[in-house]
Design a protein around this motif. Structure first.
Motif, mmCIF file in Angstrom:
data_model
loop_
_atom_site.group_PDB
_atom_site.id
_atom_site.type_symbol
_atom_site.label_atom_id
_atom_site.label_comp_id
_atom_site.label_asym_id
_atom_site.label_seq_id
_atom_site.Cartn_x
_atom_site.Cartn_y
_atom_site.Cartn_z
ATOM 1 N N VAL A 82 31.668 -31.631 -21.896
ATOM 2 C CA VAL A 82 30.675 -32.347 -22.684
ATOM 3 C C VAL A 82 31.155 -33.778 -22.836
ATOM 4 C CG1 VAL A 82 29.527 -32.492 -24.930
ATOM 5 C CG2 VAL A 82 30.073 -30.250 -23.943
ATOM 6 N N GLN A 83 30.285 -34.715 -22.459
ATOM 7 C CA GLN A 83 30.555 -36.131 -22.660
ATOM 8 C C GLN A 83 29.372 -36.712 -23.410
ATOM 9 O OE1 GLN A 83 31.409 -37.741 -18.740
ATOM 10 N NE2 GLN A 83 33.574 -37.832 -19.279
ATOM 11 N N GLY A 84 29.559 -36.878 -24.699
ATOM 12 C CA GLY A 84 28.456 -37.344 -25.524
ATOM 13 C C GLY A 84 27.376 -36.286 -25.585
ATOM 14 N N ALA A 85 26.165 -36.673 -25.216
ATOM 15 C CA ALA A 85 25.042 -35.739 -25.232
ATOM 16 C C ALA A 85 24.811 -35.097 -23.868
ATOM 17 C CB ALA A 85 23.786 -36.467 -25.681
ATOM 18 N N LYS A 86 25.707 -35.345 -22.919
ATOM 19 C CA LYS A 86 25.521 -34.839 -21.560
ATOM 20 C C LYS A 86 26.608 -33.846 -21.175
ATOM 21 C CE LYS A 86 23.342 -39.012 -19.770
ATOM 22 N NZ LYS A 86 23.395 -40.037 -18.744
ATOM 23 N N LEU A 87 26.215 -32.927 -20.328
ATOM 24 C CA LEU A 87 27.172 -32.012 -19.710
ATOM 25 C C LEU A 87 27.546 -32.574 -18.349
ATOM 26 C CD1 LEU A 87 25.740 -28.450 -20.405
ATOM 27 C CD2 LEU A 87 27.747 -29.500 -21.428
ATOM 28 N N ARG A 88 28.814 -32.685 -18.078
ATOM 29 C CA ARG A 88 29.295 -33.174 -16.784
ATOM 30 C C ARG A 88 29.984 -32.038 -16.044
ATOM 31 N NH1 ARG A 88 27.308 -38.304 -15.888
ATOM 32 N NH2 ARG A 88 27.493 -39.486 -17.802
ATOM 33 N N LYS A 89 29.568 -31.841 -14.810
ATOM 34 C CA LYS A 89 30.222 -30.842 -13.967
ATOM 35 C C LYS A 89 31.196 -31.558 -13.045
ATOM 36 C CE LYS A 89 26.816 -27.193 -13.756
ATOM 37 N NZ LYS A 89 26.024 -26.343 -12.875
ATOM 38 N N ARG A 90 32.366 -30.987 -12.943
ATOM 39 C CA ARG A 90 33.361 -31.526 -12.025
ATOM 40 C C ARG A 90 33.674 -30.431 -11.011
ATOM 41 N NH1 ARG A 90 38.220 -35.235 -12.319
ATOM 42 N NH2 ARG A 90 39.572 -34.353 -10.726
ATOM 43 N N ARG A 91 33.440 -30.747 -9.762
ATOM 44 C CA ARG A 91 33.679 -29.779 -8.696
ATOM 45 C C ARG A 91 34.943 -30.164 -7.943
ATOM 46 N NH1 ARG A 91 28.294 -29.858 -9.570
ATOM 47 N NH2 ARG A 91 27.116 -27.969 -9.159
ATOM 48 N N HIS A 116 33.178 -23.822 4.684
ATOM 49 C CA HIS A 116 32.992 -22.652 3.835
ATOM 50 C C HIS A 116 33.006 -23.046 2.354
ATOM 51 C CE1 HIS A 116 33.402 -18.242 3.111
ATOM 52 N NE2 HIS A 116 33.940 -18.674 1.976
ATOM 53 N N GLU A 117 33.996 -23.832 1.968
ATOM 54 C CA GLU A 117 34.112 -24.227 0.557
ATOM 55 C C GLU A 117 32.994 -25.190 0.153
ATOM 56 O OE1 GLU A 117 35.857 -22.468 -1.361
ATOM 57 O OE2 GLU A 117 36.856 -21.465 0.298
ATOM 58 N N LEU A 118 32.590 -26.085 1.037
ATOM 59 C CA LEU A 118 31.457 -26.962 0.731
ATOM 60 C C LEU A 118 30.172 -26.162 0.548
ATOM 61 C CD1 LEU A 118 32.044 -30.048 3.062
ATOM 62 C CD2 LEU A 118 32.060 -30.035 0.549
ATOM 63 N N ALA A 119 29.976 -25.153 1.377
ATOM 64 C CA ALA A 119 28.773 -24.324 1.259
ATOM 65 C C ALA A 119 28.743 -23.609 -0.092
ATOM 66 C CB ALA A 119 28.701 -23.321 2.405
ATOM 67 N N HIS A 120 29.914 -23.285 -0.614
ATOM 68 C CA HIS A 120 29.973 -22.649 -1.936
ATOM 69 C C HIS A 120 29.535 -23.598 -3.045
ATOM 70 C CE1 HIS A 120 31.252 -18.585 -1.480
ATOM 71 N NE2 HIS A 120 32.324 -18.903 -0.780
ATOM 72 N N MET A 121 29.557 -24.885 -2.793
ATOM 73 C CA MET A 121 29.099 -25.834 -3.807
ATOM 74 C C MET A 121 27.594 -25.679 -4.039
ATOM 75 S SD MET A 121 31.940 -27.088 -4.471
ATOM 76 C CE MET A 121 32.341 -28.665 -5.080
ATOM 77 N N MET A 161 25.615 -32.797 3.394
ATOM 78 C CA MET A 161 25.159 -32.399 2.064
ATOM 79 C C MET A 161 24.948 -33.633 1.188
ATOM 80 S SD MET A 161 27.695 -29.130 1.472
ATOM 81 C CE MET A 161 26.925 -28.626 -0.044
ATOM 82 N N LYS A 162 24.136 -34.548 1.677
ATOM 83 C CA LYS A 162 23.961 -35.843 1.017
ATOM 84 C C LYS A 162 23.470 -35.735 -0.418
ATOM 85 C CE LYS A 162 23.140 -38.056 5.366
ATOM 86 N NZ LYS A 162 22.181 -38.163 6.399
ATOM 87 N N THR A 163 22.606 -34.781 -0.701
ATOM 88 C CA THR A 163 22.001 -34.713 -2.021
ATOM 89 C C THR A 163 22.741 -33.782 -2.976
ATOM 90 O OG1 THR A 163 20.508 -32.946 -1.325
ATOM 91 C CG2 THR A 163 19.705 -35.213 -1.103
ATOM 92 N N SER A 164 23.838 -33.202 -2.549
ATOM 93 C CA SER A 164 24.563 -32.294 -3.439
ATOM 94 C C SER A 164 25.358 -33.086 -4.475
ATOM 95 C CB SER A 164 25.488 -31.376 -2.644
ATOM 96 O OG SER A 164 26.494 -32.124 -2.022
ATOM 97 N N ALA A 165 25.769 -32.393 -5.499
ATOM 98 C CA ALA A 165 26.507 -33.017 -6.592
ATOM 99 C C ALA A 165 27.814 -33.622 -6.096
ATOM 100 C CB ALA A 165 26.786 -31.964 -7.663
ATOM 101 N N PRO A 166 28.299 -34.634 -6.791
ATOM 102 C CA PRO A 166 29.555 -35.268 -6.369
ATOM 103 C C PRO A 166 30.731 -34.291 -6.425
ATOM 104 C CG PRO A 166 28.685 -36.312 -8.366
ATOM 105 C CD PRO A 166 27.735 -35.246 -7.969
ATOM 106 N N LEU A 167 31.704 -34.588 -5.629
ATOM 107 C CA LEU A 167 32.892 -33.758 -5.519
ATOM 108 C C LEU A 167 34.068 -34.519 -6.102
ATOM 109 C CD1 LEU A 167 34.044 -31.135 -4.343
ATOM 110 C CD2 LEU A 167 34.247 -32.301 -2.165
#
Length: 172
Positions: A99-108, A130-135, A68-74
């Motif tokens: 929210v960090q400044g003007a950006k939304l940051r997702k943490r998985r 299974h859990e990675l696929a849920h990302m 899953m090279k192009t998926s969001a960081p974990l």
């Protein structure tokens, strides 16, 4: 349908509820004969070396980088003593947004039930896949299972065998 199997009622196989009656009957017969656990041990004799949260983090990141090279960081990956099969959770994936400044940051993050510290490596891999696929896919739909099979070609067999393993462990 009891087929003369009286020790364990069919309804006592919660991990196999979604499977056919013939498969549940076969599992029940193996349980009553005391053979299910032995067959699973013969099929999966090894145990993995992933025992710490740090080792789990490395293990998950390697699988993610490979498939899953192009998926969001974990972010965080850890074993969790609070997850328990009784509540239907073997693993858990979460996404939090900040929210960090003007950006939304997702943490998985991913939590894996601590019982997987001492299981065959195939079962740990199945849960992590299974859990990675849920990302990428939130629902258990066709695309989700395709991704699981891409990361682990034997995914469906491993899921069944894990459910049999949990059933045998519960009745031991």
């Amino acid at each position: 349908m009891s087929l003369g199997l009286t020790c364990i009622p069919m309804t006592s196989l919660p991990y196999l509820a979604g499977y056919s009656e013939s498969l549940r009957t076969q599992a029940l017969e193996l349980l009553e004969a005391g053979e299910l656990a032995d067959r699973l041990r013969a099929r999966y004799p090894d145990r993995h070396d992933v025992r710490s949260n740090k080792a789990l983090q490395v293990y998950v990141q390697e699988l993610k980088a490979r498939h899953m090279k192009t998926s969001a960081p974990l972010g965080q990956v850890q074993f969790d003593d609070r997850l328990h099969v009784i509540h239907g959770a073997l693993g858990l994936h979460t996404t939090s947004t900040r929210v960090q400044g003007a950006k939304l940051r997702k943490r998985r993050s991913i939590q894996v039930a601590s019982l997987f510290k001492d299981t065959p490596p195939e079962f740990l891999r199945m849960i992590v896949v299974h859990e990675l696929a849920h990302m990428k896919h939130g629902e258990h739909d066709r695309a989700f299972y395709r991704l699981c099979e891409h990361m682990e070609p034997e995914y469906h067999q491993l899921e069944l065998d894990l459910r049999l393993f949990l059933t045998a462990s519960e009745w031991a």
